[in-house]
Motif scaffolding. Structure first.
Motif, short mmCIF file in Angstrom:
data_model
loop_
_atom_site.label_atom_id
_atom_site.label_comp_id
_atom_site.label_asym_id
_atom_site.label_seq_id
_atom_site.Cartn_x
_atom_site.Cartn_y
_atom_site.Cartn_z
N GLY A 247 0.80 -1.23 0.00
CA GLY A 247 0.00 0.00 0.00
C GLY A 247 0.82 1.27 0.00
N GLN A 248 2.13 1.16 0.20
CA GLN A 248 2.98 2.34 0.32
C GLN A 248 3.30 2.98 -1.03
N PHE A 249 3.27 2.19 -2.10
CA PHE A 249 3.64 2.70 -3.42
C PHE A 249 2.56 2.43 -4.46
N VAL A 250 1.30 2.54 -4.06
CA VAL A 250 0.22 2.22 -5.00
C VAL A 250 0.10 3.26 -6.11
N GLY A 251 0.62 4.46 -5.90
CA GLY A 251 0.63 5.45 -6.98
C GLY A 251 1.42 4.97 -8.18
N HIS A 252 2.51 4.26 -7.91
CA HIS A 252 3.34 3.71 -8.98
C HIS A 252 2.87 2.32 -9.42
N ALA A 253 2.54 1.47 -8.44
CA ALA A 253 2.32 0.05 -8.73
C ALA A 253 0.86 -0.35 -8.82
N GLY A 254 -0.05 0.49 -8.33
CA GLY A 254 -1.46 0.11 -8.31
C GLY A 254 -1.78 -0.77 -7.12
N GLU A 255 -3.04 -1.21 -7.04
CA GLU A 255 -3.50 -1.98 -5.89
C GLU A 255 -3.11 -3.46 -5.94
N ASN A 256 -2.72 -3.95 -7.09
CA ASN A 256 -2.39 -5.36 -7.22
C ASN A 256 -1.17 -5.70 -6.38
N ILE A 257 -1.31 -6.69 -5.49
CA ILE A 257 -0.25 -7.01 -4.55
C ILE A 257 1.02 -7.50 -5.25
N PHE B 59 19.61 -6.54 11.37
CA PHE B 59 18.25 -6.11 11.68
C PHE B 59 17.49 -5.76 10.41
N ILE B 60 16.17 -5.83 10.52
CA ILE B 60 15.26 -5.26 9.53
C ILE B 60 14.81 -3.90 10.03
N PHE B 61 14.61 -2.95 9.09
CA PHE B 61 14.19 -1.59 9.42
C PHE B 61 12.88 -1.30 8.71
N GLY B 62 11.78 -1.43 9.43
CA GLY B 62 10.47 -1.27 8.83
C GLY B 62 10.13 0.19 8.56
N MET B 63 9.64 0.47 7.37
CA MET B 63 9.29 1.83 6.95
C MET B 63 7.85 2.12 7.38
N GLU B 64 7.68 2.38 8.69
CA GLU B 64 6.37 2.57 9.29
C GLU B 64 5.93 4.02 9.18
N HIS B 65 5.65 4.45 7.96
CA HIS B 65 5.32 5.86 7.74
C HIS B 65 4.61 6.03 6.41
N GLY B 66 4.17 7.28 6.13
CA GLY B 66 3.55 7.58 4.85
C GLY B 66 4.57 7.56 3.74
N PRO B 67 4.16 7.86 2.49
CA PRO B 67 2.97 8.63 2.13
C PRO B 67 1.65 7.90 2.42
N TRP B 68 0.68 8.70 2.82
CA TRP B 68 -0.59 8.16 3.26
C TRP B 68 -1.60 7.99 2.14
N LYS B 69 -1.38 8.66 1.01
CA LYS B 69 -2.28 8.56 -0.13
C LYS B 69 -1.46 8.29 -1.39
N PRO B 70 -2.06 7.64 -2.39
CA PRO B 70 -1.33 7.39 -3.64
C PRO B 70 -0.89 8.71 -4.28
N ASN B 71 0.39 8.89 -4.41
CA ASN B 71 0.95 10.12 -4.97
C ASN B 71 2.35 9.80 -5.45
N LYS B 72 2.56 9.82 -6.76
CA LYS B 72 3.85 9.41 -7.30
C LYS B 72 4.99 10.29 -6.82
N ALA B 73 4.76 11.59 -6.71
CA ALA B 73 5.83 12.48 -6.28
C ALA B 73 6.26 12.18 -4.85
N SER B 74 5.29 11.97 -3.96
CA SER B 74 5.61 11.66 -2.57
C SER B 74 6.27 10.29 -2.46
N GLU B 75 5.77 9.33 -3.21
CA GLU B 75 6.37 8.00 -3.18
C GLU B 75 7.81 8.03 -3.66
N ARG B 76 8.06 8.80 -4.70
CA ARG B 76 9.43 8.90 -5.21
C ARG B 76 10.32 9.61 -4.20
N ALA B 77 9.81 10.64 -3.55
CA ALA B 77 10.58 11.35 -2.53
C ALA B 77 10.92 10.41 -1.37
#
Length: 303
Positions: A41-51, A273-291
């Motif tokens: 769900g973190q990069f649905v702006g780029h990848a869509g909803e398909n898992i 260790f694993i480092f989980g990215m527990e944060h936004g972007p909260w909505k599908p947005n390619k610019a935010s996802e890329r940032a």
């Protein structure tokens, strides 16, 4: 249950996988020095909803680990598809949340005689899912503060319940990680030293700390000093910047210094260790996802 996450609401509902093209070996653009783990769900702006498409996008961007808090709520077919796709892409799974059900907020602190049995049952169900998706780490949040009881009594009650879960996980070489949270002051577990005390008392390799730096920055601060103090009991890291719970570089936390410090300790100790990215972007947005992605690339460049 008190809401722990809002990041993946839309993704948890997207269990229809649909038709996808055959997987190809991921041609990663970069290799991260640390195991940064995005969520579905973190990069649905780029990848869509398909898992499957989301996993392929993550692998193409260089990520090798996935987190999925709601894995236990997914259908068996979806769990199997996720596991199969990760294997094909050379990815592994980080934490998912142990779903207890019922009045789980009162499960750990009240001392009710059924609490141990209820938690052990939930842990056994988590073991089944962990085997299906090849996971080792499971998040546990020890409920809410019980205002009618002294804190020492609540702590002892929580230790008793967690020992029951540790017995289940230890037999399978799995680990539950206890997460202090800042979502509400009603939560029982709030600081790293409190989690450290509990893990030492449970005294099991199956009970460690999930050191979520976003929450701990708000509840206590002094992240680097706290990592040093609780290092032996930390099993897993998560992050997000403060305020806003977005990617590193959007708030007040100096993640460059924090990650350099952790990486140095990892090299000295031989731990990983694993480092989980527990944060936004909260909505599908390619610019935010890329940032978001490029913020990790920038951190990677200075480590």
């Amino acid at each position: 249950m008190i809401t722990r996450r809002t990041l993946m609401h839309s993704a948890l509902a997207a269990t229809a996988l649909g038709a996808t093209s055959p997987l190809l070996a991921a041609s990663s653009k970069r290799k991260f020095k640390l195991k940064f783990a995005p969520h579905l769900g973190q990069f649905v702006g780029h990848a869509g909803e398909n898992i499957v498409d989301q996993l392929k996008f993550m692998a193409d961007e260089g990520f090798t680990v996935l987190e999925d808090n709601g894995m236990m709520q997914r259908s068996v077919a979806t769990q199997e598809t996720i596991a199969r796709t990760m294997q094909q892409l050379g990815m592994s799974l980080g934490v998912f949340v142990v779903a207890v059900g019922g009045n789980e907020n009162r499960l750990f602190t009240t001392g009710h005689p059924d609490n141990r049995k209820q938690f052990a049952k939930a842990c056994q169900e988590a073991v089944t899912v962990a085997k299906r998706v090849n996971a080792r780490w499971m998040t546990v949040v020890p409920g809410v503060f019980e205002r009618k009881l002294p804190i020492g009594i609540q702590t002892a009650n929580a230790i008793d319940v967690l020992r029951a879960g540790a017995e289940v996980f230890e037999r399978e070489n799995l680990v539950m990680v206890l997460e202090p949270l800042a979502d509400t002051p009603d939560l029982f577990l709030r600081t790293a030293d409190q989690a450290y005390e509990i893990c030492r008392a449970v005294d099991s390799p199956a009970c460690k700390i999930l050191f979520d730096m976003y929450h701990l920055q708000q509840n206590q601060g002094s992240i680097i000093a706290s990592i040093d103090q609780t290092w032996s009991e930390i099993g897993y890291f998560q992050m997000g910047d403060v305020p806003g719970r977005l990617w590193p570089g959007t708030g007040e936390m100096n993640y460059g210094n924090i990650f350099k410090h952790i990486l140095g300790k990892m090299r000295e100790s031989g731990r990983d260790f694993i480092f989980g990215m527990e944060h936004g972007p909260w909505k599908p947005n390619k610019a935010s996802e890329r940032a978001c992605i490029e913020s990790y690339a920038a951190l990677n460049a200075v480590l």
